[in-house]
Design a protein around this motif. Structure first.
Motif, PDB file in Angstrom:
ATOM      1  N   ALA A  84       0.839  -1.198   0.000  1.00  0.00           N
ATOM      2  CA  ALA A  84       0.000   0.000   0.000  1.00  0.00           C
ATOM      3  C   ALA A  84       0.873   1.246   0.000  1.00  0.00           C
ATOM      4  O   ALA A  84       1.917   1.292   0.635  1.00  0.00           O
ATOM      5  CB  ALA A  84      -0.906  -0.004   1.223  1.00  0.00           C
ATOM      6  N   CYS A  85       0.436   2.237  -0.740  1.00  0.00           N
ATOM      7  CA  CYS A  85       1.087   3.547  -0.768  1.00  0.00           C
ATOM      8  C   CYS A  85       0.041   4.557  -0.293  1.00  0.00           C
ATOM      9  O   CYS A  85      -1.025   4.679  -0.904  1.00  0.00           O
ATOM     10  CB  CYS A  85       1.567   3.859  -2.184  1.00  0.00           C
ATOM     11  N   HIS A  86       0.315   5.225   0.816  1.00  0.00           N
ATOM     12  CA  HIS A  86      -0.674   6.107   1.454  1.00  0.00           C
ATOM     13  C   HIS A  86      -0.368   7.583   1.172  1.00  0.00           C
ATOM     14  O   HIS A  86       0.775   8.010   1.279  1.00  0.00           O
ATOM     15  CB  HIS A  86      -0.687   5.892   2.965  1.00  0.00           C
ATOM     16  N   THR A  91      -5.364   5.547  -0.615  1.00  0.00           N
ATOM     17  CA  THR A  91      -4.405   4.450  -0.523  1.00  0.00           C
ATOM     18  C   THR A  91      -4.424   3.755  -1.874  1.00  0.00           C
ATOM     19  O   THR A  91      -5.494   3.501  -2.432  1.00  0.00           O
ATOM     20  CB  THR A  91      -4.799   3.454   0.589  1.00  0.00           C
TER      21      THR A  91
END
Length: 194
Positions: A84-86, A91
Motif C-alpha cells: 500500500a502507498c498512502h 491508498t
C-alpha cells in the motif's frame, strides 16, 4: 535436461495459445512468420525441435518478444503482493508488477472524503482512463459535470477533459487501468517502485 524439456513444452504452448487467442489458423501464422504450415504444426506439437532462427520471426509475428516467449515458467511471479502507498485521503495498490507491453498500469485505489476533488484538483493529460467501482460510490468530476459511479458500474473517459475521482458519502474502492500519463498524474510519486 528435464528443465529444458519443460521450457520447450511451455514455449510450444505459448506459441499455440497466442495464435489461437488471435483467431489465426496455422496457415495465417505461418504466412506471417514465413514458415511452412507443416513446420509450424510440427513445432507446436513437439514433432520438430524449435530453432532460434524460427523463434524470432514467430515472436515478431505474434507481437511479443523473444524474452517473453521463452521466459521461465516457474510460479515465482504468479502472485503479486502489492504494498500500500498512502497519501492524504487515498491508498493505492499497484496490481501490475510493471507497465505491460501495452503501457498500462493496473491499480486498486481506496479514496476517502479527505482526498481533494475540488476544481483546483482537476487534472488533464493525454489519453483515456477506465475504472470500475468495487465498493461504495465514486464522484467523477469531468469539467463542470459530476457523475456518480456506483458499485459494479464502470466509467471510461477522455483524460483531455479536466477530471478527478472522489468519494461520495463514504469511502470508495476502485480498480483502475492507467496509461503512463495517467499513472504519473494520479498515483503517488514512487508508487511504481512497490
Amino acid at each position: 535436461m528435464e528443465q529444458e524439456f519443460d521450457l520447450d513444452s511451455v514455449v510450444r504452448q505459448r506459441i499455440r495459445g497466442l495464435r489461437l487467442a488471435r483467431g489465426w489458423s496455422l496457415d495465417a501464422l505461418a504466412a506471417r512468420c514465413r514458415l511452412s504450415p507443416s513446420n509450424l504444426s510440427r513445432i507446436e506439437t513437439g514433432q520438430r525441435r524449435i530453432a532460434l532462427d524460427q523463434l524470432v520471426p514467430i515472436a515478431r509475428a505474434l507481437d511479443t518478444t523473444l524474452d517473453q516467449l521463452v521466459e521461465s515458467a516457474d510460479d515465482e511471479d504468479v502472485v503479486i503482493r502489492p504494498q500500500a502507498c498512502h497519501t492524504p485521503g487515498m491508498t493505492s495498490w499497484l496490481l501490475s508488477r510493471e507497465r505491460s507491453l501495452h503501457g498500462v498500469t493496473v491499480a486498486k485505489l481506496r479514496i476517502t472524503a479527505e482526498h481533494p476533488t475540488g476544481s483546483a484538483d482537476l487534472k488533464v493529460h493525454p489519453g483515456h482512463e477506465w475504472f470500475t467501482v468495487l465498493s461504495g460510490a465514486a464522484r467523477l468530476h469531468l469539467g463542470e459535470r459530476v457523475v456518480l459511479v456506483r458499485t459494479g458500474d464502470a466509467a471510461e473517459f477522455s483524460t483531455m477533459t479536466p477530471h478527478a475521482i472522489g468519494a461520495h458519502e463514504g469511502p470508495v474502492e476502485i480498480l483502475t487501468i492507467l496509461d503512463h500519463n495517467g499513472e504519473r498524474t494520479h498515483l503517488p510519486t514512487g508508487a511504481d517502485t512497490h
